[in-house]
Design an enzyme around this catalytic site. Structure first.
Site, short mmCIF file in Angstrom:
data_model
loop_
_atom_site.label_atom_id
_atom_site.label_comp_id
_atom_site.label_asym_id
_atom_site.label_seq_id
_atom_site.Cartn_x
_atom_site.Cartn_y
_atom_site.Cartn_z
N LYS A 86 39.44 60.60 83.83
CA LYS A 86 39.64 59.90 85.07
C LYS A 86 39.70 61.01 86.24
O LYS A 86 40.84 61.35 86.11
CB LYS A 86 40.30 58.64 85.10
N LYS A 124 31.52 48.57 85.73
CA LYS A 124 31.35 47.57 86.30
C LYS A 124 30.61 46.63 85.59
O LYS A 124 30.94 45.38 85.40
CB LYS A 124 30.88 47.61 87.70
P1 ADP Z 1 34.22 51.63 93.25
O1 ADP Z 1 35.45 52.35 94.12
O2 ADP Z 1 33.69 50.61 94.30
O3 ADP Z 1 34.62 51.49 91.70
P2 ADP Z 1 32.54 53.78 92.35
O4 ADP Z 1 32.25 55.17 93.02
O5 ADP Z 1 33.25 53.92 91.06
O6 ADP Z 1 33.15 52.74 93.47
O7 ADP Z 1 31.29 52.96 91.94
C1 ADP Z 1 30.18 52.63 92.86
C2 ADP Z 1 29.20 53.94 92.75
O8 ADP Z 1 28.18 53.74 91.74
C3 ADP Z 1 28.08 54.00 94.07
O9 ADP Z 1 28.36 54.53 95.17
C4 ADP Z 1 26.77 54.74 93.30
O10 ADP Z 1 26.86 56.13 93.71
C5 ADP Z 1 27.38 54.60 91.65
N1 ADP Z 1 26.06 54.35 90.78
C6 ADP Z 1 25.88 54.77 89.55
N2 ADP Z 1 24.84 54.26 89.05
C7 ADP Z 1 24.34 53.13 90.16
C8 ADP Z 1 23.38 52.29 89.80
N3 ADP Z 1 22.44 52.19 88.77
N4 ADP Z 1 23.11 51.44 90.82
C9 ADP Z 1 23.92 51.61 92.04
N5 ADP Z 1 25.00 52.31 92.12
C10 ADP Z 1 25.26 53.31 90.98
MG MG Z 2 35.06 52.91 90.50
#
Ligand code: ADP
Ligand code: MG
Length: 281
Positions: free
Chosen positions: A122, A245
């Site tokens: 991470k 997620k």
């Molecule tokens: P958070 O802080 O909300 O956990 P993350 O950066 O960990 O944010 O997760 C959101 C990101 O996931 C989006 O900005 C996007 O770039 C990425 N992502 C990866 N795969 C996908 C997908 N299949 N559909 C949408 N977003 C995606």
């Molecule tokens: Mg995240």
């Protein structure tokens, strides 16, 4: 009232391109929290949040000042970040939503044999300074009784901030361990233990996409558990961002949860009406 657990993504709290002064961050928290208005009429709320950038910044501050002051370990930094963001969120919930909020410093049990301790994955911190740390899977949210009591008393509860503080069991006692738990997995554990109706992941995309980032990318509006599992196997979701997620959503629904919504704070109102966002049921 039914219970919804809402996870606030890192970008709605601190933007990668901003320096992250307290004023700017409070402004972002205010904006994000104001989008929760339509939910508070229908649900009791528990809020969780990420903290990758914040905990990384605190760690950097420890390194820089270590000649003057002893460095605090990562589990203690996790608790400091829960206090910092909890304070901002509590204040905003009261000012903007006119509801009483309370923050619980939340400890989360992890396994000391979790393979994450041998293979850190991470990233924490921001562009100028990043570090890769262990991110073990949460086993159980320990402060659940306190959280339940406060929900019953009609408080909006901020819990499991930054994924919670990882602790392990050692000779019948809990002790903190240096790591950062992914807030998406911690949110699922919390929601399942509270028997929540719904999880809402607020992030920086309006939808989960099929073929994300490619010319044929397509928003996924509704998914069932089997479809979500199929897309995970096809590697449709990036490790460490969207994949946790979707994995958390599958686990929540398998454990009796009714619905997961994934969208941006701005689109939450429309997503609740089924017009935007990705619903997993
Ligand atoms: P958070 O802080 O909300 O956990 P993350 O950066 O960990 O944010 O997760 C959101 C990101 O996931 C989006 O900005 C996007 O770039 C990425 N992502 C990866 N795969 C996908 C997908 N299949 N559909 C949408 N977003 C995606
Ligand atoms: Mg995240």
């Amino acid at each position: 009232m039914k219970l919804a657990v809402i996870a606030l993504g890192g970008n709605s709290l601190i933007h990668p391109k901003e320096r992250g002064t307290s004023e700017k961050q409070i402004e972002r928290v205010n904006k994000t929290v104001s989008y929760l208005k339509p939910v508070i009429k229908k649900f009791s709320l528990v809020l969780t949040h990420g903290s990758g950038p914040h905990v990384g910044n605190l760690l950097l501050q420890q390194k820089i000042s270590k000649k003057l002051l002893p460095e605090m370990p990562l589990d203690t930094l996790d608790s400091m970040v829960q206090g910092q963001l909890g304070y901002w969120i509590q204040q905003t919930v009261e000012n903007v939503l006119h509801k009483n909020a309370v923050t619980i410093i939340t400890r989360v049990l992890v396994d000391k044999k979790d393979k994450a301790f041998k293979h850190p994955t991470k990233p924490i911190g921001q562009k100028s300074w990043k570090k890769i740390v262990a991110s073990p899977k949460p086993i159980e949210i320990l402060d659940i009784k306190e959280i339940e009591t406060l929900i019953k008393k009609n408080f909006i509860v901020v819990a499991c901030g930054g994924g919670g503080i990882p602790v392990i069991e050692k000779s019948g006692k809990y002790v903190g361990i240096e790591a950062v738990i992914d807030k998406d997995y911690a949110t699922q554990k919390l929601a399942s233990q509270l028997k929540a109706e719904m999880i809402i992941f607020l992030t920086d995309v309006d939808y989960v996409y099929h073929n994300y980032g490619k010319s044929n990318q397509k928003p996924l509006r509704r998914l069932n558990v089997n479809e979500a599992i199929k897309y995970i196997r096809e590697n449709q979701f990036k490790e460490g961002s969207m994949k946790p997620k979707i994995e958390a959503s599958v686990e929540f629904l398998k454990k009796g949860g009714k619905k997961v919504l994934i969208t941006s704070p701005e689109k939450l109102n429309l997503a609740l009406k089924g017009k935007v966002g990705t619903a997993i049921e």
